[in-house]
Scaffold this active site. Structure first.
Site, PDB file in Angstrom:
ATOM      1  N   CYS A   2     -19.252  11.062  49.384  1.00 17.42           N
ATOM      2  CA  CYS A   2     -18.483  11.274  48.156  1.00 17.42           C
ATOM      3  C   CYS A   2     -17.106  10.646  48.320  1.00 17.42           C
ATOM      4  O   CYS A   2     -16.414  10.893  49.314  1.00 17.42           O
ATOM      5  CB  CYS A   2     -18.359  12.772  47.874  1.00 17.42           C
ATOM      6  N   CYS A  25     -19.600  13.915  43.934  1.00 15.85           N
ATOM      7  CA  CYS A  25     -20.504  15.043  44.114  1.00 15.85           C
ATOM      8  C   CYS A  25     -20.212  16.129  43.081  1.00 15.85           C
ATOM      9  O   CYS A  25     -19.137  16.168  42.458  1.00 15.85           O
ATOM     10  CB  CYS A  25     -20.404  15.592  45.534  1.00 15.85           C
ATOM     11  N   HIS A 137       8.850  29.425  -0.564  1.00 20.24           N
ATOM     12  CA  HIS A 137      10.163  29.693  -1.148  1.00 20.24           C
ATOM     13  C   HIS A 137      10.155  29.127  -2.570  1.00 20.24           C
ATOM     14  O   HIS A 137      10.586  28.005  -2.820  1.00 20.24           O
ATOM     15  CB  HIS A 137      11.264  29.049  -0.313  1.00 20.24           C
ATOM     16  N   CYS A 196      11.193   5.147  33.642  1.00 21.24           N
ATOM     17  CA  CYS A 196      10.556   4.622  32.428  1.00 21.24           C
ATOM     18  C   CYS A 196      10.673   5.607  31.263  1.00 21.24           C
ATOM     19  O   CYS A 196      10.401   6.798  31.407  1.00 21.24           O
ATOM     20  CB  CYS A 196       9.085   4.318  32.728  1.00 21.24           C
ATOM     21  N   CYS A 201       2.182  11.689  25.302  1.00 16.09           N
ATOM     22  CA  CYS A 201       1.903  13.124  25.235  1.00 16.09           C
ATOM     23  C   CYS A 201       0.442  13.365  25.627  1.00 16.09           C
ATOM     24  O   CYS A 201      -0.473  12.765  25.054  1.00 16.09           O
ATOM     25  CB  CYS A 201       2.179  13.659  23.833  1.00 16.09           C
ATOM     26  N   CYS A 209       9.220   7.252  22.482  1.00 12.70           N
ATOM     27  CA  CYS A 209      10.366   6.876  23.304  1.00 12.70           C
ATOM     28  C   CYS A 209      11.116   8.137  23.720  1.00 12.70           C
ATOM     29  O   CYS A 209      11.433   8.978  22.873  1.00 12.70           O
ATOM     30  CB  CYS A 209      11.277   5.922  22.534  1.00 12.70           C
ATOM     31  N   CYS A 227      17.440   1.357  22.419  1.00 12.03           N
ATOM     32  CA  CYS A 227      16.660   2.041  23.443  1.00 12.03           C
ATOM     33  C   CYS A 227      16.221   1.026  24.500  1.00 12.03           C
ATOM     34  O   CYS A 227      15.764  -0.066  24.167  1.00 12.03           O
ATOM     35  CB  CYS A 227      15.437   2.718  22.830  1.00 12.03           C
TER      36      CYS A 227
END
Length: 339
Positions: A2, A25, A137, A196, A201, A209, A227
């Site tokens: 394995c 395995c 509301h 970096c 996510c 970013c 950026c």
């Protein structure tokens, strides 16, 4: 053997996977899936490559029914958070009666003009707004989106001014290390060490970013947004404007210099490279069986062919690259500068 545990195993101990040809395995795959599902890393990729494991394989390898249910729930939640029209019921009583928080979603396609939504869970029936995602509301405008929960502890409010200032500084440092995903609002931690800034996510798969917390494409860090791919802070407004002005004013000279260097390098470099490559040969080549005249003919033909092809490559490179750079500088950069 394995490749994960490095133990010898019989052939029947290596289950086949529908996603790829890698083998491990049963024990290693089961432990890997337990950890991945417990950490909500769904969909689960193969431990040897980025290929996502098929749900049928995950159900076959996971022995615990609770983990299989959690895997299905994470798959469904990831699909829902990626849908821009899905809304989650804001009532605390609704989520507290379910297995996990924020588990009940409302499909709200085409509800922007009629923003009054009703939770369909039995016993809830909470009415809330499609736009601000807060309780309904009818007599007022949408309330601003509440800020993310503070990372400072409640006891900091009772501390002395010096301790309060220290606690605020600590909370600010922690807030810089923990931010929320712009799509699903999941908390994401990153050490703010200038590494970096391209984040992915693991809950909803959103690519964003770290500096501006916006969903991005692959050219975000090439745009005049301020950026940078590496760094702790985006550029200041003054530095960004000066950089854009420098690009607009210096683009003709820089592009001309780059084209002037690229033309001779490509035109002369390709024939030289091909001649040296053919002359040197490679593994498995038949160069040793060729006579000196045949070798000379082979090198000469490759150089002549490269001399014919290299101008075409040069024209395509310069003819496509220069207009693209000019369009970017005098289109995207100038537009950003005017804004």
């Amino acid at each position: 053997e394995c490749p994960l545990c490095l133990l010898p195993q019989p052939p029947e101990a290596f289950p086949t996977l529908a996603s790829c040809s890698h083998r491990s395995c049963w024990a290693c795959l089961q432990q890997y899936l337990r950890l991945a599902v417990s950490e909500s890393r769904v969909p689960v990729s193969c431990p040897h490559c980025p290929a996502a494991l098929q749900p049928a394989d995950v159900h076959r390898l996971l022995p615990e029914p609770a983990l299989r249910d959690k895997y299905e729930e994470f798959l469904l939640r990831r699909l829902l958070v990626a849908d821009p029209s899905t809304r989650w019921c804001p009532a605390p009583d609704c989520s507290s009666n379910l297995p996990s928080p924020r588990s009940y979603a409302v499909f709200a396609h085409g509800c922007a003009e009629c923003p009054r939504l009703t939770c369909g869970r039995e016993g809830c029936g909470t009415e809330f707004c499609y736009h601000c995602r807060q309780p309904w509301h009818p007599d007022g405008p949408c309330a601003p989106v509440p800020p993310a929960p503070s990372l400072a502890t409640p006891t900091a409010q009772l501390a002395q001014p010096e301790e309060l200032a220290h606690g605020e500084a600590l909370a600010q440092a922690e807030a810089e290390d923990i931010k929320v995903c712009p799509r699903c609002s999941a908390f994401i931690m990153k050490i703010n060490d200038g590494s970096c800034n391209r984040m992915n996510c693991t809950v909803c798969g959103c690519l964003f970013c770290w500096l501006c917390l916006r969903e991005i494409s692959d050219v975000h860090f090439l745009s005049p947004s301020g950026c940078t791919f590496w760094g702790k802070r985006p550029w200041s407004r003054t530095r960004r404007i000066l950089w854009q002005l420098g690009m607009v004013l210096g683009a003709p000279m820089v592009i001309s210099l780059a084209a002037g260097v690229a033309v001779p390098v490509i035109t002369i470099g390709i024939p030289i490279y091909m001649g040296r490559k053919v002359l040197a040969g490679g593994p498995g080549s038949r160069r040793s069986s060729l006579s000196g005249c045949q070798q000379c003919l082979s090198v000469t033909s490759s150089v002549l062919l490269s001399l014919f092809v290299s101008p075409i490559i040069t024209v395509l490179t310069v003819g496509v690259g220069v207009p693209l750079m000019l369009t970017y500088v005098y289109g995207t950069v100038v537009l950003s500068l005017c804004r």
